[in-house]
Structures are given as structure tokens and as C-alpha cells.
Design an enzyme around this catalytic site. Structure first.
Site, PDB file in Angstrom:
ATOM      1  N   HIS A  30       0.834  -1.199   0.000  1.00 44.29           N
ATOM      2  CA  HIS A  30       0.000   0.000   0.000  1.00 44.29           C
ATOM      3  C   HIS A  30       0.872   1.254   0.000  1.00 44.29           C
ATOM      4  CE1 HIS A  30      -3.311   2.660   1.576  1.00 44.29           C
ATOM      5  NE2 HIS A  30      -2.278   3.251   2.130  1.00 44.29           N
ATOM      6  N   GLU A  31       1.904   1.258   0.834  1.00 46.43           N
ATOM      7  CA  GLU A  31       2.759   2.444   0.929  1.00 46.43           C
ATOM      8  C   GLU A  31       3.592   2.641  -0.343  1.00 46.43           C
ATOM      9  OE1 GLU A  31       2.222   4.529   3.162  1.00 46.43           O
ATOM     10  OE2 GLU A  31       1.019   3.282   4.495  1.00 46.43           O
ATOM     11  N   GLU A  86      -5.967   6.711  -0.797  1.00 52.51           N
ATOM     12  CA  GLU A  86      -5.875   5.552   0.082  1.00 52.51           C
ATOM     13  C   GLU A  86      -6.530   4.328  -0.547  1.00 52.51           C
ATOM     14  OE1 GLU A  86      -4.141   5.313   2.881  1.00 52.51           O
ATOM     15  OE2 GLU A  86      -3.477   7.367   2.549  1.00 52.51           O
ATOM     16  N   HIS A 141       1.603   4.412  -2.980  1.00 52.52           N
ATOM     17  CA  HIS A 141       1.512   5.870  -2.859  1.00 52.52           C
ATOM     18  C   HIS A 141       2.611   6.554  -3.670  1.00 52.52           C
ATOM     19  CE1 HIS A 141      -1.773   6.412  -0.137  1.00 52.52           C
ATOM     20  NE2 HIS A 141      -1.201   5.812   0.896  1.00 52.52           N
TER      21      HIS A 141
END
Length: 268
Positions: free
Chosen positions: A129-130, A191, A133
Site C-alpha cells: 500500500h505504501e 488511500e 503511494h
């Protein structure tokens, strides 16, 4: 009223202009990202350097090795432009249940996260997920949106005539409206997009994508993200779980194929 209607229209039109995309994210979503990536990378490196001065790294060699393995496995399946970068991964000795990735190819994971991410696949869900980004240029998009929104409101204020209580009240309301109507939804969309990109990365890297759902159940049990979704930069845990479950069918076969070939990740 001193406040001029035409000036209000100019201010609102300028504020809405930040929602017009000038590039596309990896999922095809239109983006507004106007800063040079080199500048964002410099900012990310500087921020990471300061963090390393302020927060000690974990002294647990085994944990550091496991975290590095998860990150390396995910990086190996990223688009070529990103997997060939010199990523730096640091396990910070801090009780925060969190992780982050910054432009400039920096990844930070807090030891507190390992109390909620119970296995390698759950940790991979967070790290993927990070990484998403960074790859989707969300940092650039957020900074660009905030800059454009503040500049649009400042311009509208200058063009709207003489100072008055009515003018002040209107622009205070516009500022709140921009925060709730533009900046926060942009953050929530980031997100959600990072969740789905991360789900794809973890499956391709040989981590069980079903564990992403369990991770957020763990988060919910721990009381994370209790703010109303409307006023939060993050979707609610229930929304995240629902979206992840809806996308498992696209990613589970990828993981199961790696299981059949005995090519799943083996970090711990």
C-alpha cells in the site's frame, strides 16, 4: 453586500479547476500533479533523513531482515522504473502502528505495526500500500491540490472587493468547503487506490492477498480509524475491507498460481 458575485464565481471556478486532471495514475484515474518529481524526491529524502535522526532504528536484526525481505519481494514486482531504484527500508523502533513510503524511494516501518500485522502477508499488505503511494505520485498530487486550492482562494479573496464581515465569513466557509469537498476526498481516493494497487503487488510477489482483509479486521479490533469517513483522509475500515474483498477475485488466482509453482514469498 460588498462581496461581488462575479468574484465569487471566479474563486469557485479556480478552486474547482484543481479537480481537472493533467496526468493519469496507474489505475487510469485523472490526476492533478504539477510539481517536478525531482523536487518531490528531494523533499522525501530530506524528510526521511530528519526522521532517522529523531527516531532510532530497531536493533533486532531478525526483525529487520524479515521486514527487508517483505519490502524486497514487493519491490521486485513493481514496474521497471521503480524496481530498479535504490530503495532504502528502515524499521523504526517506535510503538506507532504505522508505515510510510516517501518520494525519493524511502520506506519506513514502525515496530508497533508488527503487533497488528501478524504474518508476512499482512505486513506485505501495508508495505505494498505504501509503495503504491509513491508509484501513483500521491504525494505530488496532494501537495499540488493543496497549493492550487489555497492559491485559488487567495486570488478570489483579493478580487472580491473591500474587507467586510460578510466577505470573511464567506471565505471561511469556502476554506472549510475546499477541505471537506476537495482535499479530503482526494486523500481518501488515494488511500483506496493504494489499497488496490498494493493488493496486486502482494499477490504478484507471492503473498496471500486474503490476508489484506484480515489485516484491516485486526486494525478494527485495535480501534484504528474511528473518525467519521466524511472528515477523514482515510476510508473507514469497513469500506476498505469491502473494497479489498471485492477485488480478491482478480488477485487470488495470481497468488494461487505461485503456490502451485512453489514460488510464494518466504520471509518468515
Amino acid at each position: 453586500m460588498v462581496f461581488k458575485k462575479v468574484s465569487l464565481k471566479i474563486a469557485m471556478a479556480a478552486a474547482l479547476a484543481v479537480m481537472v486532471g493533467c496526468s493519469s495514475s496507474p489505475t487510469g484515474r485523472k490526476q492533478f500533479a504539477v510539481l517536478p518529481d525531482s523536487q518531490m524526491n528531494e523533499m522525501g529524502v530530506q524528510s526521511f533523513t530528519e526522521m532517522k535522526k529523531e527516531i532510532p532504528a530497531s536493533s533486532d536484526a531478525k526483525l529487520r531482515e524479515q521486514v527487508q525481505c517483505v519490502a524486497d519481494s514487493l519491490i521486485a514486482v513493481l514496474p521497471e522504473k521503480y524496481r530498479n531504484q535504490d530503495w532504502e527500508v528502515v524499521l523504526f523502533n517506535d510503538e506507532q502502528v504505522n508505515a510510510f513510503a516517501l518520494p525519493g524511494y524511502k520506506v519506513g516501518i514502525y515496530t508497533g505495526l508488527l503487533t497488528v500485522a501478524e504474518n508476512q502477508s499482512q505486513l506485505a499488505a501495508v508495505v505494498g500500500h505504501e509503495l503504491a503511494h509513491v508509484i501513483a505520485r500521491h504525494g505530488n498530487e496532494r501537495v499540488s491540490t493543496q497549493l492550487a486550492t489555497s492559491q485559488a482562494l487567495a486570488l478570489g479573496y483579493q478580487l472580491s472587493g473591500e474587507e467586510s464581515p460578510e466577505k470573511i465569513a464567506i471565505f471561511q466557509a469556502l476554506g472549510i468547503g475546499a477541505q471537506v469537498g476537495i482535499i479530503l476526498p482526494f486523500s481518501r481516493s488515494h488511500e483506496s487506490e493504494a489499497d488496490l494497487l498494493g493488493l496486486s503487488y502482494m499477490a504478484k510477489a507471492g503473498f496471500d492477498p486474503r490476508e489484506s482483509v484480515q489485516l484491516w479486521r485486526n486494525m478494527s479490533a485495535g480501534g484504528e480509524s474511528k473518525a467519521p469517513e466524511l472528515l477523514s483522509t482515510h476510508p473507514s475500515n469497513s469500506t476498505r475491507i469491502k473494497d479489498l474483498q471485492a477485488n480478491l477475485s482478480k488477485n487470488l488466482p495470481i497468488y494461487e498460481d505461485l503456490v502451485a509453482q512453489n514460488k510464494t514469498a518466504k520471509c518468515y
